[in-house]
Design a protein around this motif. Structure first.
Motif, PDB file in Angstrom:
ATOM      1  N   VAL A   1      -9.622 -33.283   3.981  1.00 25.55           N
ATOM      2  CA  VAL A   1      -9.965 -31.992   4.580  1.00 25.55           C
ATOM      3  C   VAL A   1     -11.327 -32.111   5.273  1.00 25.55           C
ATOM      4  CG1 VAL A   1     -10.460 -29.561   4.105  1.00 25.55           C
ATOM      5  CG2 VAL A   1      -8.616 -30.716   2.874  1.00 25.55           C
ATOM      6  N   SER A   2     -11.372 -31.812   6.567  1.00 25.39           N
ATOM      7  CA  SER A   2     -12.602 -31.929   7.359  1.00 25.39           C
ATOM      8  C   SER A   2     -13.406 -30.629   7.331  1.00 25.39           C
ATOM      9  CB  SER A   2     -12.259 -32.262   8.811  1.00 25.39           C
ATOM     10  OG  SER A   2     -11.656 -31.127   9.428  1.00 25.39           O
ATOM     11  N   GLY A   3     -14.619 -30.714   7.834  1.00 29.04           N
ATOM     12  CA  GLY A   3     -15.452 -29.516   7.950  1.00 29.04           C
ATOM     13  C   GLY A   3     -14.832 -28.474   8.867  1.00 29.04           C
ATOM     14  N   ASP A   4     -14.148 -28.925   9.922  1.00 33.05           N
ATOM     15  CA  ASP A   4     -13.450 -27.990  10.810  1.00 33.05           C
ATOM     16  C   ASP A   4     -12.368 -27.220  10.047  1.00 33.05           C
ATOM     17  OD1 ASP A   4     -14.764 -28.536  13.297  1.00 33.05           O
ATOM     18  OD2 ASP A   4     -13.623 -30.398  13.447  1.00 33.05           O
ATOM     19  N   GLN A   5     -11.679 -27.904   9.151  1.00 36.01           N
ATOM     20  CA  GLN A   5     -10.642 -27.245   8.354  1.00 36.01           C
ATOM     21  C   GLN A   5     -11.261 -26.281   7.345  1.00 36.01           C
ATOM     22  OE1 GLN A   5      -8.874 -31.123   7.460  1.00 36.01           O
ATOM     23  NE2 GLN A   5      -6.897 -30.245   8.041  1.00 36.01           N
ATOM     24  N   ILE A   6     -12.424 -26.635   6.806  1.00 35.82           N
ATOM     25  CA  ILE A   6     -13.146 -25.719   5.913  1.00 35.82           C
ATOM     26  C   ILE A   6     -13.485 -24.438   6.685  1.00 35.82           C
ATOM     27  CG2 ILE A   6     -15.319 -25.337   4.643  1.00 35.82           C
ATOM     28  CD1 ILE A   6     -13.535 -27.292   3.153  1.00 35.82           C
ATOM     29  N   LEU A   7     -14.039 -24.607   7.887  1.00 35.06           N
ATOM     30  CA  LEU A   7     -14.397 -23.469   8.733  1.00 35.06           C
ATOM     31  C   LEU A   7     -13.188 -22.576   8.987  1.00 35.06           C
ATOM     32  CD1 LEU A   7     -16.407 -21.981  10.668  1.00 35.06           C
ATOM     33  CD2 LEU A   7     -15.517 -23.499  12.458  1.00 35.06           C
ATOM     34  N   ARG A   8     -12.082 -23.164   9.421  1.00 36.58           N
ATOM     35  CA  ARG A   8     -10.875 -22.390   9.731  1.00 36.58           C
ATOM     36  C   ARG A   8     -10.367 -21.661   8.486  1.00 36.58           C
ATOM     37  NH1 ARG A   8     -12.237 -21.105  13.386  1.00 36.58           N
ATOM     38  NH2 ARG A   8     -13.019 -22.612  14.797  1.00 36.58           N
ATOM     39  N   TYR A   9     -10.418 -22.307   7.337  1.00 36.02           N
ATOM     40  CA  TYR A   9      -9.958 -21.673   6.105  1.00 36.02           C
ATOM     41  C   TYR A   9     -10.814 -20.456   5.780  1.00 36.02           C
ATOM     42  CZ  TYR A   9      -8.584 -20.897   1.311  1.00 36.02           C
ATOM     43  OH  TYR A   9      -8.132 -20.298   0.164  1.00 36.02           O
ATOM     44  N   VAL A  10     -12.128 -20.625   5.839  1.00 35.32           N
ATOM     45  CA  VAL A  10     -13.030 -19.520   5.495  1.00 35.32           C
ATOM     46  C   VAL A  10     -12.899 -18.369   6.485  1.00 35.32           C
ATOM     47  CG1 VAL A  10     -15.481 -18.855   5.331  1.00 35.32           C
ATOM     48  CG2 VAL A  10     -14.689 -20.977   4.271  1.00 35.32           C
ATOM     49  N   LYS A  11     -12.906 -18.672   7.775  1.00 36.41           N
ATOM     50  CA  LYS A  11     -12.933 -17.627   8.801  1.00 36.41           C
ATOM     51  C   LYS A  11     -11.554 -17.037   9.106  1.00 36.41           C
ATOM     52  CE  LYS A  11     -17.375 -18.108   9.613  1.00 36.41           C
ATOM     53  NZ  LYS A  11     -18.366 -17.097   9.340  1.00 36.41           N
ATOM     54  N   ASP A  12     -10.519 -17.886   9.206  1.00 31.59           N
ATOM     55  CA  ASP A  12      -9.215 -17.424   9.665  1.00 31.59           C
ATOM     56  C   ASP A  12      -8.255 -17.062   8.533  1.00 31.59           C
ATOM     57  OD1 ASP A  12     -10.184 -17.888  12.199  1.00 31.59           O
ATOM     58  OD2 ASP A  12      -9.156 -19.803  12.448  1.00 31.59           O
ATOM     59  N   ILE A  13      -8.290 -17.801   7.440  1.00 28.97           N
ATOM     60  CA  ILE A  13      -7.350 -17.532   6.351  1.00 28.97           C
ATOM     61  C   ILE A  13      -7.948 -16.536   5.360  1.00 28.97           C
ATOM     62  CG2 ILE A  13      -6.096 -18.546   4.398  1.00 28.97           C
ATOM     63  CD1 ILE A  13      -5.788 -21.069   6.205  1.00 28.97           C
ATOM     64  N   LYS A  14      -9.150 -16.821   4.874  1.00 28.90           N
ATOM     65  CA  LYS A  14      -9.800 -15.893   3.937  1.00 28.90           C
ATOM     66  C   LYS A  14     -10.419 -14.697   4.655  1.00 28.90           C
ATOM     67  CE  LYS A  14     -11.824 -16.997   0.200  1.00 28.90           C
ATOM     68  NZ  LYS A  14     -11.293 -16.853  -1.116  1.00 28.90           N
ATOM     69  N   MET A  15     -10.627 -14.835   5.964  1.00 32.06           N
ATOM     70  CA  MET A  15     -11.253 -13.801   6.788  1.00 32.06           C
ATOM     71  C   MET A  15     -12.578 -13.358   6.173  1.00 32.06           C
ATOM     72  SD  MET A  15      -7.925 -11.724   7.989  1.00 32.06           S
ATOM     73  CE  MET A  15      -7.929 -11.723   9.757  1.00 32.06           C
ATOM     74  N   SER A  16     -13.366 -14.339   5.813  1.00 31.26           N
ATOM     75  CA  SER A  16     -14.629 -14.100   5.132  1.00 31.26           C
ATOM     76  C   SER A  16     -15.801 -14.109   6.109  1.00 31.26           C
ATOM     77  CB  SER A  16     -14.845 -15.184   4.076  1.00 31.26           C
ATOM     78  OG  SER A  16     -16.114 -15.069   3.504  1.00 31.26           O
TER      79      SER A  16
END
Length: 122
Positions: free
Chosen positions: A63-78
């Motif tokens: 899991v890359s930093g880009d995937q961390i970003l997408r998870y936090v912003k797009d999936i968790k909408m945090s």
């Protein structure tokens, strides 16, 4: 004035020397620092803890930093700020990170970015 001890920061990096140095520095200036030595571990911690800010390396196996970003912003909408760390920062400026730290960076640069984002968050 922000109170660092009220902010828990997650640092994600697969380079243990960088991870340990950042944790030590963040704790030294009063933040509560948590660490993950992979993107997978970072995702687990994001799902089971509350953080004020996430500081992540971009290029990691799995899991890359880009995937961390997408998870936090797009999936968790945090609204949690996500700061990317990279040796190739010019590739990241349009990727949605709240800030970019260009490796190698000084601890003072990291501290300034964190304070700026945490003050803006208020």
């Amino acid at each position: 004035m922000i109170k660092p001890n009220h902010h828990k920061i997650l640092v994600i990096d697969d380079e243990l020397a960088i991870l340990n140095l950042l944790k030590l520095q963040l704790n030294r200036i009063g933040f509560m620092a948590d660490t993950a030595n992979s993107g997978e571990e970072g995702l687990t911690k994001i799902n089971s803890n509350r953080y004020s800010l996430i500081l992540t390396d971009i290029k990691m196996h799995g899991v890359s930093g880009d995937q961390i970003l997408r998870y936090v912003k797009d999936i968790k909408m945090s609204p949690i700020p996500v700061v990317g760390m990279s040796g190739t920062p010019w590739l990241l400026y349009q990727n949605g990170f709240d800030a970019i730290l260009s490796k190698p960076f000084s601890l003072k640069e990291a501290e300034e970015v964190l304070y700026t984002l945490l003050i803006k968050e208020k």
